[in-house]
Design an enzyme around this catalytic site. Sequence first.
Site, PDB file in Angstrom:
ATOM      1  N   CYS A   1      -9.830 -40.912  16.139  1.00 10.73           N
ATOM      2  CA  CYS A   1      -8.890 -40.422  15.119  1.00 10.73           C
ATOM      3  C   CYS A   1      -7.540 -40.195  15.813  1.00 10.73           C
ATOM      4  O   CYS A   1      -7.458 -39.424  16.775  1.00 10.73           O
ATOM      5  CB  CYS A   1      -9.423 -39.118  14.518  1.00 10.73           C
TER       6      CYS A   1
ATOM      7  N   CYS B   1      -7.423 -40.513   9.654  1.00 13.79           N
ATOM      8  CA  CYS B   1      -8.122 -41.748  10.043  1.00 13.79           C
ATOM      9  C   CYS B   1      -9.127 -42.202   8.988  1.00 13.79           C
ATOM     10  O   CYS B   1      -9.844 -43.177   9.203  1.00 13.79           O
ATOM     11  CB  CYS B   1      -8.843 -41.543  11.372  1.00 13.79           C
TER      12      CYS B   1
ATOM     13  N   LYS C   1       6.089   3.260  16.705  1.00 12.16           N
ATOM     14  CA  LYS C   1       4.828   3.515  16.005  1.00 12.16           C
ATOM     15  C   LYS C   1       3.971   2.266  16.184  1.00 12.16           C
ATOM     16  O   LYS C   1       4.228   1.230  15.569  1.00 12.16           O
ATOM     17  CB  LYS C   1       5.079   3.802  14.527  1.00 12.16           C
TER      18      LYS C   1
ATOM     19  N   ARG D   1     -10.816   7.621  14.322  1.00  7.82           N
ATOM     20  CA  ARG D   1     -10.428   8.724  13.448  1.00  7.82           C
ATOM     21  C   ARG D   1     -11.476   8.997  12.367  1.00  7.82           C
ATOM     22  O   ARG D   1     -11.710  10.122  11.966  1.00  7.82           O
ATOM     23  CB  ARG D   1      -9.075   8.406  12.799  1.00  7.82           C
TER      24      ARG D   1
ATOM     25  N   TYR E   1       0.847  -1.197   0.000  1.00  6.66           N
ATOM     26  CA  TYR E   1       0.000   0.000   0.000  1.00  6.66           C
ATOM     27  C   TYR E   1       0.884   1.250   0.000  1.00  6.66           C
ATOM     28  O   TYR E   1       0.693   2.162  -0.807  1.00  6.66           O
ATOM     29  CB  TYR E   1      -0.930  -0.003   1.218  1.00  6.66           C
ATOM     30  N   ASP E   2       1.872   1.264   0.907  1.00 10.86           N
ATOM     31  CA  ASP E   2       2.765   2.425   0.991  1.00 10.86           C
ATOM     32  C   ASP E   2       3.457   2.682  -0.346  1.00 10.86           C
ATOM     33  O   ASP E   2       3.653   3.824  -0.752  1.00 10.86           O
ATOM     34  CB  ASP E   2       3.829   2.195   2.077  1.00 10.86           C
TER      35      ASP E   2
ATOM     36  N   GLU F   1       9.678   7.618  19.043  1.00 15.59           N
ATOM     37  CA  GLU F   1       8.992   6.566  19.817  1.00 15.59           C
ATOM     38  C   GLU F   1       8.423   5.526  18.866  1.00 15.59           C
ATOM     39  O   GLU F   1       8.259   5.788  17.667  1.00 15.59           O
ATOM     40  CB  GLU F   1       7.875   7.189  20.667  1.00 15.59           C
TER      41      GLU F   1
ATOM     42  N   LEU G   1       0.197  10.532   9.184  1.00 16.48           N
ATOM     43  CA  LEU G   1       1.609  10.914   9.207  1.00 16.48           C
ATOM     44  C   LEU G   1       2.209  10.683   7.832  1.00 16.48           C
ATOM     45  O   LEU G   1       1.806   9.753   7.117  1.00 16.48           O
ATOM     46  CB  LEU G   1       2.382  10.056  10.206  1.00 16.48           C
TER      47      LEU G   1
HETATM   48  S1  IVH Z   1       1.762  10.844  16.340  1.00 20.71           S
HETATM   49  C1  IVH Z   1      -1.184  13.697  13.535  1.00 20.71           C
HETATM   50  N1  IVH Z   1       2.809   8.744  17.485  1.00 20.71           N
HETATM   51  O1  IVH Z   1       0.100   6.221  13.154  1.00 20.71           O
HETATM   52  C2  IVH Z   1      -0.916  12.308  13.877  1.00 20.71           C
HETATM   53  N2  IVH Z   1       1.141   8.393  15.833  1.00 20.71           N
HETATM   54  O2  IVH Z   1       0.212   6.339  10.261  1.00 20.71           O
HETATM   55  C3  IVH Z   1       0.192  12.292  14.864  1.00 20.71           C
HETATM   56  N3  IVH Z   1       0.565   6.052  15.475  1.00 20.71           N
HETATM   57  O3  IVH Z   1      -2.516   8.509  12.787  1.00 20.71           O
HETATM   58  C4  IVH Z   1       0.368  10.956  15.307  1.00 20.71           C
HETATM   59  N4  IVH Z   1       1.947   5.197  16.969  1.00 20.71           N
HETATM   60  O4  IVH Z   1      -2.727   6.754  14.706  1.00 20.71           O
HETATM   61  C5  IVH Z   1       1.918   9.185  16.581  1.00 20.71           C
HETATM   62  N5  IVH Z   1       3.796   6.965  18.622  1.00 20.71           N
HETATM   63  C6  IVH Z   1       2.916   7.410  17.727  1.00 20.71           C
HETATM   64  C7  IVH Z   1       2.108   6.537  16.972  1.00 20.71           C
HETATM   65  C8  IVH Z   1       1.226   7.080  16.027  1.00 20.71           C
HETATM   66  C9  IVH Z   1       1.015   4.932  16.054  1.00 20.71           C
HETATM   67  C10 IVH Z   1      -0.486   6.094  14.420  1.00 20.71           C
HETATM   68  C11 IVH Z   1      -1.449   7.265  14.557  1.00 20.71           C
HETATM   69  C12 IVH Z   1      -1.326   7.977  13.229  1.00 20.71           C
HETATM   70  C13 IVH Z   1      -0.827   6.879  12.330  1.00 20.71           C
HETATM   71  C14 IVH Z   1      -0.200   7.390  11.072  1.00 20.71           C
END
Ligand code: IVH
Length: 681
Positions: free
Chosen positions: A443, A422, A119, A140, A36-37, A117, A83
Amino acid sequence: MGSSKKKSRTQIVKEILDHQASYHGDDAPKVSDYDYDMLVQQLYAIDKKHGIPIKDTEKVLGVGYQIKKEFREIMHVKPMLSLENVFDTNGLDLFFSRVTDYLKKENVTEEITYTAEVKLDGVALSVRYINGKFISAATRGDGAVGEDVTQNVIGMTGIPDVLNTNDGLIGLKEFEVRGEVVFLKKDFFAFNEQQRKVSAKVFSNSRNAAAGSLRQLDSSKTSSRPLTFFAHGAVDNGNKLKLFAPSHSSFLLEAKKFGFLIPEPRVEGLGTDSIYSFLKKINETRETLPFDIDGVVIKLDSFSQQELLGSTVRAPRYAIAFKFPSQVVKTLVKGIDIQVGRFGTLTPVARLEPADIGGVIVSNATLHNEDELKKKDVRPGDIVEIRRAGDVIPEVIKVVPTESCKKKRGQKFKMPTICPVCSGITERVDGESALRCVNGKECPAQFEQALIHFVSKKAMNIDGLGAKVVKQLIDEKLLVCVSDIFKLNYSSISSLERFGNKSAKKLIDSIDDSRTTSFEKLLFSLGIRHVGLETAKSICKKIERFEDLFSITEERLLEINDVGPIVIKSFLNFFRDSNNQKDVKNLLEEVVFENPYAPSKVIKKNFCTEKSFIFTGVLKKLKRIEAENLVVEHGGRVVTSVTKNTDFCIYGESPGSKLKKANDAMIKVMSEDEFLQKFNE
Ligand code: IVH
């Protein structure tokens, strides 16, 4: 993706929108995140080449998908954005220089630092608090309007009912946290295992399971699933957020104090070099994290600097997602085997040319069931994409269409009509996607699995009797029925291959230790379909001698909360079978019960004792967990869905559909105050 032909923009846009519908709309993506990306990257590239402004590309992409119309809507105070992604260090370098250039232009002289951090691979959720009390939660949705899942998330791990703040939220009457709902790997694995046992939907990864579980119209379904929420941001309502946290890293620490869980591992307030080391470390250790992640999010730390950069219609400019290379690999299908499970379920499994996924060598991957196999149409000789999802069992995602493969594809695989172990008859149960061998323990495959279950940790817990040894003992004809386990002796096993004097003695000792057991453990160990440990416990409360189970009536079983017709049918079928009766009688000659009449716990008796309670809405005086503990301490039970066996429904503020259901079912309904009052009576 496979095809080498260039796709048109229209075609790419259509594919992207289709995939968004499957991913966000149905929680059932048809392609890997990586594919997808890559499609999205193709669209960006085409648009750049043709001078189409980025904001138009982003409009096409959007940030989510329209909401399910059965849900009530919640309009987001501020849009919930997505993001921007990068896939390599070049992309990340570009992000860093873009941020630096921008801030320089704005004459920013302070140091530029970042927080990075994990994801989390889950579902985005926005959670609102007023005066520190939980009010509502929304998915969302399309970014502007989300689905109201307030009832579904009450009591979810990581969503406090009341914020833990003594001094109040300085100036923040309204507080909105954004984060991710996930299934921890251990919970996902256990949940899928349970689903498999009851032939219910098995999810292919933890993200789909989290999304499917959160977006339930019946909130009790969500509550029954072990989801966890992690907070990773907040809505800034007019600069007030900065009053108590000047940066993202300090905000997270405050959020933790309030009672939220926050993303770990994390590095804070660092320059770009340290961010790169963090990425490397996380990529190498992601397998060991308690949740699935799909990358690392890097955020400009200072809130004032974030504000200067602002956002596009789709994503903030101050943050970026670094996506790790996907853990999907391609390999050859050498054959398709059929595995027969404990209850006779026939599972097609692809035998593969061994492939390395993230350091694990995979040579088998599940095809789940007949329907999935038909849909994916996997055949011996095909090249397939496989992945190790949250589950430890690797799965086949799809066939990769290759030219050579198209010409000489093997035959379409047909599920056998008889059991491959069996030769017994198989049947497809209505409403289930699985074929099942009806021969039960006759069996050999089912007998072997039943024994493996019998000796397992939660069952009789016989140390040293793993699956391999069980198979060996069956092959040696030392185990012909379950109770033969207790007939094993030192001389019969010390001479076997792989056994020595010491290991034989150890095994006999642990078999002897397991002889002292309880009613519920023995009942659970029998491996009756739909009778888990909790159900076994409830049933055993109804009997005085284990033998009473042979003659327990349907009416008596119906008195037990949460024991429905499916469990009862399976239970009675088991005990009506003369072979099973013989097996159980033999077992009873071998085991000793711990004093079954001793009360398990001292309880304070009152109106709660032996009654079942359901809670709905936001409680004002007690935390939900405190109220539930009160019930349990007094010998009552807390249930998550209203049935005719529910005794009391306790409601708080904004109660959900459970209150109506309880009223309709003529169940005694009490407010929180009335409930508390009854403890003084
Ligand atoms: S910051 C404006 N931090 O990833 C959105 N998002 O692919 C700022 N996500 O919509 C998001 N871990 O739902 C943020 N440590 C993290 C995250 C995170 C997962 C999700 C989030 C975002 C999506 C984008």
